[in-house]
Design a protein around this motif. Structure first.
Motif, mmCIF file in Angstrom:
data_model
loop_
_atom_site.group_PDB
_atom_site.id
_atom_site.type_symbol
_atom_site.label_atom_id
_atom_site.label_comp_id
_atom_site.label_asym_id
_atom_site.label_seq_id
_atom_site.Cartn_x
_atom_site.Cartn_y
_atom_site.Cartn_z
ATOM 1 N N ALA A 272 8.728 30.017 -14.065
ATOM 2 C CA ALA A 272 7.964 30.673 -13.005
ATOM 3 C C ALA A 272 8.034 29.918 -11.672
ATOM 4 O O ALA A 272 7.900 30.532 -10.611
ATOM 5 N N LYS B 235 12.772 31.244 2.346
ATOM 6 C CA LYS B 235 13.687 32.281 1.858
ATOM 7 C C LYS B 235 13.970 33.289 2.967
ATOM 8 O O LYS B 235 15.090 33.781 3.103
ATOM 9 N N LYS C 207 17.550 34.414 4.483
ATOM 10 C CA LYS C 207 17.987 35.818 4.588
ATOM 11 C C LYS C 207 18.423 36.129 6.024
ATOM 12 O O LYS C 207 19.433 36.803 6.256
ATOM 13 N N LYS D 177 11.021 24.896 -5.746
ATOM 14 C CA LYS D 177 11.565 26.115 -5.128
ATOM 15 C C LYS D 177 11.975 25.847 -3.679
ATOM 16 O O LYS D 177 13.040 26.292 -3.236
ATOM 17 N N GLU E 224 12.904 40.303 -5.445
ATOM 18 C CA GLU E 224 13.684 39.082 -5.684
ATOM 19 C C GLU E 224 12.763 37.894 -5.950
ATOM 20 O O GLU E 224 12.834 36.854 -5.304
ATOM 21 N N ASP E 225 11.889 38.081 -6.928
ATOM 22 C CA ASP E 225 10.980 37.001 -7.317
ATOM 23 C C ASP E 225 10.563 37.218 -8.763
ATOM 24 O O ASP E 225 11.022 38.167 -9.413
ATOM 25 N N LEU E 226 9.712 36.333 -9.256
ATOM 26 C CA LEU E 226 9.249 36.467 -10.640
ATOM 27 C C LEU E 226 7.814 36.007 -10.754
ATOM 28 O O LEU E 226 7.300 35.334 -9.864
#
Ligand SMILES: Cc1cc2nc3c(=O)[nH]c(=O)nc-3n(C[C@H](O)[C@H](O)[C@H](O)COP(=O)(O)OP(=O)(O)OC[C@H]3O[C@@H](n4cnc5c(N)ncnc54)[C@H](O)[C@@H]3O)c2cc1C
Ligand code: FES
Lengths: 402, 102
Positions: free
Chosen positions: B52, A393, A397, A365, B15-17
């Motif tokens: 995930a 993140k 943004k 990620k 905005e995630d899971l």
């Protein structure tokens, strides 16, 4: 036959064929592949730790049919005539093209010592079958070359119960592509799994069951593999008079020096607008350049700007690298004892590269976010990037809002 | 098909899971940028890796392994190497809980 013709049904050629159709091209699309069977992915070939070699198709026959792509397998293109836009084929026939893509890939480099034919190489499914058919518990493997494929093979063969020794000419593993900190972590892990390494190791000769080292030492081996890199397949292009320089030279639209001939994937040497030449040997580059070449074959004039990105899997560790990671990293973010992300900033503080190594997909990620930060041209600092409490993140943004 | 209480709405960031396992199956539950909830199969259709660990941007999930992308509202595979869509499942929220019909 006129229309779009693609030479080489690997990742890049297959993707280009589909992409040309997706881009709305309505004429004939023909894909020549000298290997038989459906086009397949190469990365699983070195990661066959369950014993059976996986032949994972890139797409189904049905997908090619529905897209109206004529796939001609087991046929090599043997010559190109740019003057007449014609091709000679290995079955003795010929064909013509309106636009041509060379997606001929690369071939394993061969050792140039006595007995080099005793070392197996790994590029195709057949190569992988030949290697893994000899992967017998308790037997010994010697792998020449501590690059990504050599180390992935070492991990796979260890898991299958072989002993593994890696011989490397250079002073360290993964010299070319992987930052030293992460390369060292991978080597430590290999050693913990029982893999032996010999660095600065020169080979004198190879026989069917042993290797002679320069100092006179003799290493017995049941399986000998050479994984010392690849050379781009440029023969066709050179014979046709196209400019080549460690790859088929292309501009940022992936056009070669001949009108209507494009090249992409492992075989292409991309000249950037700033004059530097880059050739990539990664799966994603093959996909991305194939995608773009397909659109340009269909008439677009898109320019290639995708960032380099690759992954490797060894044991339960996943490595991912994006952008420019040459030189010393500017920041290191330790997310857990076995998950590090490194960052590279340019002189102006802009993020230009990132590399992560962690168990499973734990680094993924952050690397995906780093990629977007690089694309967005975001500047940051070593302090911020080293500190896990700064969410990447959130940085993205903020940059987008600014 | 039964509605299953999967998690609290606050368990998933915007905005995630998250991953949700139920009855031997594994799912991914998403919270979109505008705080709607969605549910798909948990495993990427390329190499069965769990989504995930992937990145949600807008309405897409990027697989953590080889960056295939899917629209998690429809399950549509948007980028190679995935060519097979994800299954999606109905979701509703009730009293701060996320319920999925699987
Ligand atoms: C074992 C292995 C593991 C890998 N693992 C990873 C990984 O983990 N991560 C990563 O990022 N990358 C990995 N790669 C690299 C990646 O697979 C390549 O970058 C990618 O396959 C390049 O695609 P390509 O289509 O350009 O070339 P290729 O895949 O080489 O395809 C070219 C095709 O063209 C055919 N061809 C050539 N000349 C002709 C002709 N004249 N006529 C007809 N057909 C022709 C060839 O036979 C071949 O099938 C790996 C590669 C190997 C071999
Ligand atoms: S496993 Fe998801 S893209 Fe390969």
């Amino acid at each position: 036959m006129t229309g779009i013709v693609i030479v080489g049904a690997g990742e890049c050629g297959t993707r280009a064929a589909l992409s040309a159709r997706e881009a709305g091209f309505e004429g004939a699309i023909t894909l020549f592949g000298q290997e038989g069977g459906m086009p397949y992915e190469r990365p699983p070939l070195s990661k066959s730790d369950a014993g059976a070699v996986v032949r994972r198709a890139i797409c189904t026959e049905d997908t090619l049919d529905k897209a109206g792509i004529e796939y001609r397998q087991n046929i090599a293109v043997t010559a190109i005539s740019p003057e007449t836009s014609r091709l000679s084929l290995s079955d003795g026939s010929d064909a013509s093209y309106t636009r041509l893509l060379l997606a001929t890939g690369a071939s394993p480099r061969l050792l140039d010592c006595i007995g080099s034919e005793h070392a197996q190489v790994l590029r195709s499914y057949e190569d992988a079958r030949a290697i893994f058919s000899k992967a017998v518990t308790g037997k010994s493997a010697v792998i020449i070359g501590a690059g990504l494929i050599g180390l992935e093979l070492a991990a796979s063969l260890r898991k299958l119960g072989m002993s593994a020794c890696v011989l490397e000419l250079g002073p360290r593993a993964l010299g070319r592509a992987v930052p030293e900190i992460l390369a060292n972590r991978l080597v430590l892990r290999h050693r913990a799994e029982g893999v032996n390494f010999r660095f600065n190791c020169q080979i004198d000769a190879i026989a069917s069951d042993h290797i002679l080292l320069a100092g006179g030492e003799c290493l017995p081996a049941d399986l000998i593999i050479a994984a010392i890199g690849v050379t781009p397949e440029t023969e066709l292009a050179r014979q046709a008079g196209l400019d080549c320089n460690n790859g088929i030279c292309v501009d940022d639209q992936l056009r070669s020096s001949a009108p209507d001939i494009f090249a992409a994937g492992d075989c292409a040497a991309l000249r950037r607008p700033d004059g530097t030449i880059q050739r990539f040997e990664t799966w994603r580059n093959a996909r991305d350049q194939g995608d773009l070449a397909g659109r340009n074959l269909a008439g677009a004039e898109a320019r290639f700007s995708a960032l380099p990105w690759f992954w490797s899997d060894q044991y339960d560790l996943g490595l991912q690298v994006v952008g420019d990671v040459s030189g010393a990293p500017s920041a290191r973010r330790t997310i857990s004892p076995d998950n590090d992300i490194l960052f590279w900033l340019d002189a102006d503080g802009r993020l230009i590269g990132a590399a992560g190594l962690g168990t499973g997909r734990s680094a993924a990620k952050d690397i995906a976010l780093a990629e977007r930060l690089i694309e967005a041209g975001v500047s940051s600092s070593s302090e911020v990037l080293s500190d896990c409490t700064h969410n990447l993140k959130f940085l993205l943004k903020c940059a987008k809002a600014a | 098909m039964p509605w299953i209480d999967a998690c609290a709405t606050d368990d998933i960031e915007t905005e995630d899971l998250i991953r949700f396992d139920h009855d031997g199956r594994t799912f991914a539950i998403y919270r979109s940028p505008d705080d709607e909830f969605f549910c798909t199969d948990g495993l990427c259709t390329h190499e069965q890796v769990h989504l995930a660990d992937g990145l949600v941007m807008d309405y897409e999930i990027e697989c953590p392994k080889h960056n295939a992308t899917f629209d998690y509202r429809t399950g549509e595979a948007k980028r190679a190497p995935a060519c097979v869509n994800l299954n999606t499942y109905p979701v509703r929220t009730e009293g701060g809980r996320v319920l999925i019909e699987v």
